[in-house]
Motif scaffolding. Structure first.
Motif, PDB file in Angstrom:
ATOM      1  N   ILE A 109      39.829  32.356  36.376  1.00 23.20           N
ATOM      2  CA  ILE A 109      40.930  33.181  35.878  1.00 23.20           C
ATOM      3  C   ILE A 109      40.380  34.359  35.094  1.00 23.20           C
ATOM      4  N   GLU A 110      39.411  34.097  34.228  1.00 24.19           N
ATOM      5  CA  GLU A 110      38.810  35.162  33.416  1.00 24.19           C
ATOM      6  C   GLU A 110      38.147  36.220  34.303  1.00 24.19           C
ATOM      7  N   MET A 111      37.419  35.797  35.333  1.00 26.10           N
ATOM      8  CA  MET A 111      36.767  36.754  36.240  1.00 26.10           C
ATOM      9  C   MET A 111      37.803  37.585  36.989  1.00 26.10           C
ATOM     10  N   SER A 112      38.895  36.948  37.416  1.00 24.52           N
ATOM     11  CA  SER A 112      39.931  37.657  38.149  1.00 24.52           C
ATOM     12  C   SER A 112      40.607  38.701  37.267  1.00 24.52           C
ATOM     13  N   ILE A 113      40.898  38.339  36.025  1.00 23.88           N
ATOM     14  CA  ILE A 113      41.515  39.275  35.087  1.00 23.88           C
ATOM     15  C   ILE A 113      40.572  40.431  34.807  1.00 23.88           C
ATOM     16  N   GLU A 114      39.302  40.124  34.633  1.00 23.36           N
ATOM     17  CA  GLU A 114      38.293  41.155  34.371  1.00 23.36           C
ATOM     18  C   GLU A 114      38.220  42.153  35.519  1.00 23.36           C
ATOM     19  N   MET A 115      38.225  41.656  36.756  1.00 22.52           N
ATOM     20  CA  MET A 115      38.164  42.533  37.922  1.00 22.52           C
ATOM     21  C   MET A 115      39.441  43.365  38.047  1.00 22.52           C
ATOM     22  N   THR A 116      40.582  42.770  37.724  1.00 25.70           N
ATOM     23  CA  THR A 116      41.857  43.476  37.817  1.00 25.70           C
ATOM     24  C   THR A 116      41.911  44.656  36.860  1.00 25.70           C
ATOM     25  N   ASP A 117      41.358  44.477  35.671  1.00 24.34           N
ATOM     26  CA  ASP A 117      41.459  45.498  34.636  1.00 24.34           C
ATOM     27  C   ASP A 117      40.426  46.615  34.770  1.00 24.34           C
ATOM     28  N   LYS A 118      39.445  46.487  35.664  1.00 20.73           N
ATOM     29  CA  LYS A 118      38.370  47.485  35.753  1.00 20.73           C
ATOM     30  C   LYS A 118      38.873  48.849  36.194  1.00 20.73           C
ATOM     31  N   THR A 119      39.660  48.884  37.228  1.00 17.90           N
ATOM     32  CA  THR A 119      40.127  50.157  37.746  1.00 17.90           C
ATOM     33  C   THR A 119      41.632  50.110  37.885  1.00 17.90           C
ATOM     34  N   LEU A 120      42.300  50.857  37.050  1.00 18.02           N
ATOM     35  CA  LEU A 120      43.753  50.841  37.055  1.00 18.02           C
ATOM     36  C   LEU A 120      44.319  52.083  37.723  1.00 18.02           C
ATOM     37  N   GLY A 121      45.472  51.908  38.346  1.00 11.83           N
ATOM     38  CA  GLY A 121      46.262  53.026  38.818  1.00 11.83           C
ATOM     39  C   GLY A 121      45.626  53.895  39.872  1.00 11.83           C
ATOM     40  N   SER A 122      45.892  55.179  39.756  1.00 11.46           N
ATOM     41  CA  SER A 122      45.444  56.126  40.774  1.00 11.46           C
ATOM     42  C   SER A 122      43.936  56.344  40.734  1.00 11.46           C
ATOM     43  N   GLY A 148      25.872  32.270  52.992  1.00 12.15           N
ATOM     44  CA  GLY A 148      24.917  31.251  52.561  1.00 12.15           C
ATOM     45  C   GLY A 148      24.084  31.655  51.369  1.00 12.15           C
ATOM     46  N   LYS A 149      22.782  31.461  51.462  1.00 13.64           N
ATOM     47  CA  LYS A 149      21.884  31.703  50.331  1.00 13.64           C
ATOM     48  C   LYS A 149      21.746  33.177  49.987  1.00 13.64           C
ATOM     49  N   ASN A 150      22.175  34.080  50.868  1.00 14.69           N
ATOM     50  CA  ASN A 150      22.137  35.503  50.554  1.00 14.69           C
ATOM     51  C   ASN A 150      23.239  35.893  49.570  1.00 14.69           C
ATOM     52  N   ASN A 151      24.249  35.038  49.444  1.00 16.80           N
ATOM     53  CA  ASN A 151      25.353  35.304  48.541  1.00 16.80           C
ATOM     54  C   ASN A 151      24.915  34.989  47.109  1.00 16.80           C
ATOM     55  N   PRO A 152      25.065  35.948  46.185  1.00 19.30           N
ATOM     56  CA  PRO A 152      24.629  35.698  44.813  1.00 19.30           C
ATOM     57  C   PRO A 152      25.386  34.563  44.123  1.00 19.30           C
ATOM     58  N   ASN A 153      26.541  34.189  44.640  1.00 19.21           N
ATOM     59  CA  ASN A 153      27.313  33.089  44.062  1.00 19.21           C
ATOM     60  C   ASN A 153      27.096  31.771  44.784  1.00 19.21           C
ATOM     61  N   TYR A 154      26.141  31.734  45.706  1.00 18.33           N
ATOM     62  CA  TYR A 154      25.880  30.535  46.495  1.00 18.33           C
ATOM     63  C   TYR A 154      25.521  29.363  45.579  1.00 18.33           C
ATOM     64  N   GLY A 155      26.243  28.269  45.722  1.00 17.09           N
ATOM     65  CA  GLY A 155      25.952  27.063  44.955  1.00 17.09           C
ATOM     66  C   GLY A 155      26.546  27.037  43.559  1.00 17.09           C
ATOM     67  N   LYS A 156      27.116  28.141  43.106  1.00 14.67           N
ATOM     68  CA  LYS A 156      27.702  28.168  41.770  1.00 14.67           C
ATOM     69  C   LYS A 156      29.084  27.525  41.815  1.00 14.67           C
ATOM     70  N   VAL A 157      29.407  26.798  40.764  1.00 18.28           N
ATOM     71  CA  VAL A 157      30.721  26.173  40.650  1.00 18.28           C
ATOM     72  C   VAL A 157      31.350  26.687  39.362  1.00 18.28           C
ATOM     73  N   TYR A 158      32.534  27.245  39.480  1.00 22.53           N
ATOM     74  CA  TYR A 158      33.228  27.797  38.326  1.00 22.53           C
ATOM     75  C   TYR A 158      34.425  26.929  37.979  1.00 22.53           C
ATOM     76  N   THR A 159      34.699  26.816  36.690  1.00 20.29           N
ATOM     77  CA  THR A 159      35.899  26.111  36.259  1.00 20.29           C
ATOM     78  C   THR A 159      37.097  27.020  36.506  1.00 20.29           C
ATOM     79  N   LEU A 160      38.294  26.443  36.450  1.00 18.86           N
ATOM     80  CA  LEU A 160      39.512  27.233  36.646  1.00 18.86           C
ATOM     81  C   LEU A 160      39.598  28.336  35.599  1.00 18.86           C
ATOM     82  N   ALA A 161      39.268  28.025  34.354  1.00 21.33           N
ATOM     83  CA  ALA A 161      39.322  29.028  33.279  1.00 21.33           C
ATOM     84  C   ALA A 161      38.364  30.182  33.564  1.00 21.33           C
ATOM     85  N   GLU A 162      37.167  29.878  34.057  1.00 20.18           N
ATOM     86  CA  GLU A 162      36.194  30.935  34.375  1.00 20.18           C
ATOM     87  C   GLU A 162      36.696  31.796  35.526  1.00 20.18           C
TER      88      GLU A 162
END
Length: 131
Positions: free
Chosen positions: A51-64, A35-49
């Motif tokens: 996708i961009e967030m997912s790619i950003e998270m994927t690239d943060k820590t690679l491999g071993s 609920g309201k304790n979640n920092p993303n509570y009430g936020k609505v993201y577009t599909l492009a946003e």
């Protein structure tokens, strides 16, 4: 963001092997973010946003370097050679390296470990999973 040494990451990985959190521990952790304790509570993201967030998270820590990595660059290069130079099944290769068939499939498809295989990262799976 914390930066751990390779030795420290290995200790963390070994400590986590075989450990499962109790249902009570999971419930406590999850309830703190509802609920309201979640920092993303009430936020609505577009599909492009999204996708961009997912790619950003994927690239943060690679491999071993990732704490939960079961493979390292050397093993992935061996897997890559087995996929391309032998007729071994993906399931069998997965058993050899103690990973799932889907991990082997994702290495071959350019979704995982692209910095080792030299493939261009396939972001289409991100778009498909977010629709």
């Amino acid at each position: 963001m914390r930066v751990f040494t390779k030795k420290h990451r290995e200790k963390l990985r070994q400590a986590k092997l075989g450990h499962k959190q109790s249902a009570e521990t999971i419930e406590k952790r999850v309830s703190k973010m509802r609920g309201k304790n979640n920092p993303n509570y009430g936020k609505v993201y577009t599909l492009a946003e999204r996708i961009e967030m997912s790619i950003e998270m994927t690239d943060k820590t690679l491999g071993s370097d990732h704490v939960n990595a079961k493979l390292d660059e050397e093993r992935v290069s061996i897997i890559w050679k087995l996929l391309n130079e032998t007729q071994l099944s993906q399931s069998y290769i997965g058993e050899l390296f103690n990973v799932s068939r889907s991990t082997i499939k994702n290495i071959k498809a350019g979704i995982l470990w692209t910095h080792v295989t030299g493939l261009e990262r396939n972001y289409n799976y991100v778009k498909d999973s977010l629709k």
